[in-house]
Scaffold this active site. Structure first.
Site, PDB file in Angstrom:
ATOM      1  N   HIS A  29       9.181 -30.620   9.737  1.00  0.00           N
ATOM      2  CA  HIS A  29       8.555 -29.531   9.371  1.00  0.00           C
ATOM      3  C   HIS A  29       7.129 -29.668   8.366  1.00  0.00           C
ATOM      4  CE1 HIS A  29      11.307 -27.765  11.935  1.00  0.00           C
ATOM      5  NE2 HIS A  29      12.186 -28.170  11.329  1.00  0.00           N
ATOM      6  N   CYS A  83       3.159  -3.264   4.050  1.00  0.00           N
ATOM      7  CA  CYS A  83       2.369  -2.036   4.351  1.00  0.00           C
ATOM      8  C   CYS A  83       2.932  -1.256   5.434  1.00  0.00           C
ATOM      9  CB  CYS A  83       1.058  -2.751   4.752  1.00  0.00           C
ATOM     10  SG  CYS A  83       0.769  -3.782   6.199  1.00  0.00           S
ATOM     11  N   GLY A  84       2.608  -0.487   6.126  1.00  0.00           N
ATOM     12  CA  GLY A  84       2.914   0.028   7.310  1.00  0.00           C
ATOM     13  C   GLY A  84       3.684  -0.825   8.447  1.00  0.00           C
ATOM     14  N   THR A  85       2.807  -1.667   8.853  1.00  0.00           N
ATOM     15  CA  THR A  85       3.301  -2.663   9.931  1.00  0.00           C
ATOM     16  C   THR A  85       3.528  -4.020   9.593  1.00  0.00           C
ATOM     17  OG1 THR A  85       1.016  -3.275  10.372  1.00  0.00           O
ATOM     18  CG2 THR A  85       1.744  -1.382  11.680  1.00  0.00           C
ATOM     19  N   HIS A 121      11.722 -23.349   8.403  1.00  0.00           N
ATOM     20  CA  HIS A 121      10.576 -24.305   9.237  1.00  0.00           C
ATOM     21  C   HIS A 121       9.196 -24.236   8.633  1.00  0.00           C
ATOM     22  CE1 HIS A 121      13.195 -25.017  12.920  1.00  0.00           C
ATOM     23  NE2 HIS A 121      14.051 -25.509  11.827  1.00  0.00           N
ATOM     24  N   ASP A 138       0.858  -1.170   0.090  1.00  0.00           N
ATOM     25  CA  ASP A 138       0.033   0.115  -0.048  1.00  0.00           C
ATOM     26  C   ASP A 138       0.866   1.228  -0.061  1.00  0.00           C
ATOM     27  OD1 ASP A 138       0.996   0.208   2.646  1.00  0.00           O
ATOM     28  OD2 ASP A 138      -1.156   0.292   3.431  1.00  0.00           O
TER      29      ASP A 138
HETATM   30  C1  RB5 Z   1      -2.042   2.523   6.457  1.00  0.00           C
HETATM   31  O1  RB5 Z   1      -1.889   3.723   7.203  1.00  0.00           O
HETATM   32  C2  RB5 Z   1      -1.847   1.301   7.423  1.00  0.00           C
HETATM   33  O2  RB5 Z   1      -2.870   0.993   8.166  1.00  0.00           O
HETATM   34  C3  RB5 Z   1      -1.364   0.094   6.781  1.00  0.00           C
HETATM   35  O3  RB5 Z   1      -0.223   0.310   5.862  1.00  0.00           O
HETATM   36  C4  RB5 Z   1      -0.929  -1.223   7.526  1.00  0.00           C
HETATM   37  O4  RB5 Z   1      -0.047  -0.979   8.591  1.00  0.00           O
HETATM   38  C5  RB5 Z   1      -1.990  -2.058   7.863  1.00  0.00           C
HETATM   39  O5  RB5 Z   1      -1.753  -3.009   8.753  1.00  0.00           O
END
Ligand code: RB5
Length: 144
Positions: free
Chosen positions: A133, A65-67, A98, A8
């Site tokens: 595994h 993505c961000g996280t 694994h 994203d």
């Molecule tokens: C976008 O702001 C953020 O929510 C997305 O990149 C992600 O981290 C979602 O899990």
């Protein structure tokens, strides 16, 4: 190998860097978007990469993505997908050795670009160990 990659807006810049790296390593990259840092919805790209991996059109996938959390949640809803959210080299290596992870998820707001590149190198070059595994991952979808 053929690698599908998607992100994203939160992962866009890292995706562009990783595309260059993966190509330099001699692999073919299929970019499933997004194509700018304009705000967008991560499930669109998580689904696109998971579908290519599930269909066998690519060998594996990378989602950013961000996280990394949203991408891993989306990808793991698809049958046959083993998406691993990794934060450092040990989990990146073990997710292949694994768990036979077929998608690597990275959080671009968590993991710096240098570490992310090293994780991708390790992840792409680590084989699945099989044996016990394989027995364990084959239990994932067993009913009862
Ligand atoms: C976008 O702001 C953020 O929510 C997305 O990149 C992600 O981290 C979602 O899990």
């Amino acid at each position: 190998m053929k690698i599908a990659i998607g992100s994203d807006h939160g992962g866009f810049e890292l995706k562009e860097n990783l595309k260059r790296l993966i190509t330099e390593l001699g692999h073919e990259v299929k970019d499933c978007g997004c194509h700018s840092s304009e705000s967008t919805d991560y499930p669109i790209y998580g689904k696109a990469v998971a579908e290519l991996v599930m269909a066998g059109a690519v060998d594996s996938g990378i989602l950013i993505c961000g996280t990394g959390i949203g991408m891993s949640m989306v990808a793991n809803r698809f049958p046959g997908i083993r998406a691993a959210l990794c934060h450092e080299l040990y989990t990146a290596r073990m997710s292949r050795a694994h768990n036979d992870a077929n998608i690597l998820c990275i959080g671009a707001r968590v993991t710096g670009p240098g570490l992310a590149e090293e994780m991708v190198k390790v992840w792409l070059s680590t084989p699945f160990e099989g044996g016990r595994h394989l027995r364990r991952i084959s239990l994932f979808d067993r009913k009862g």
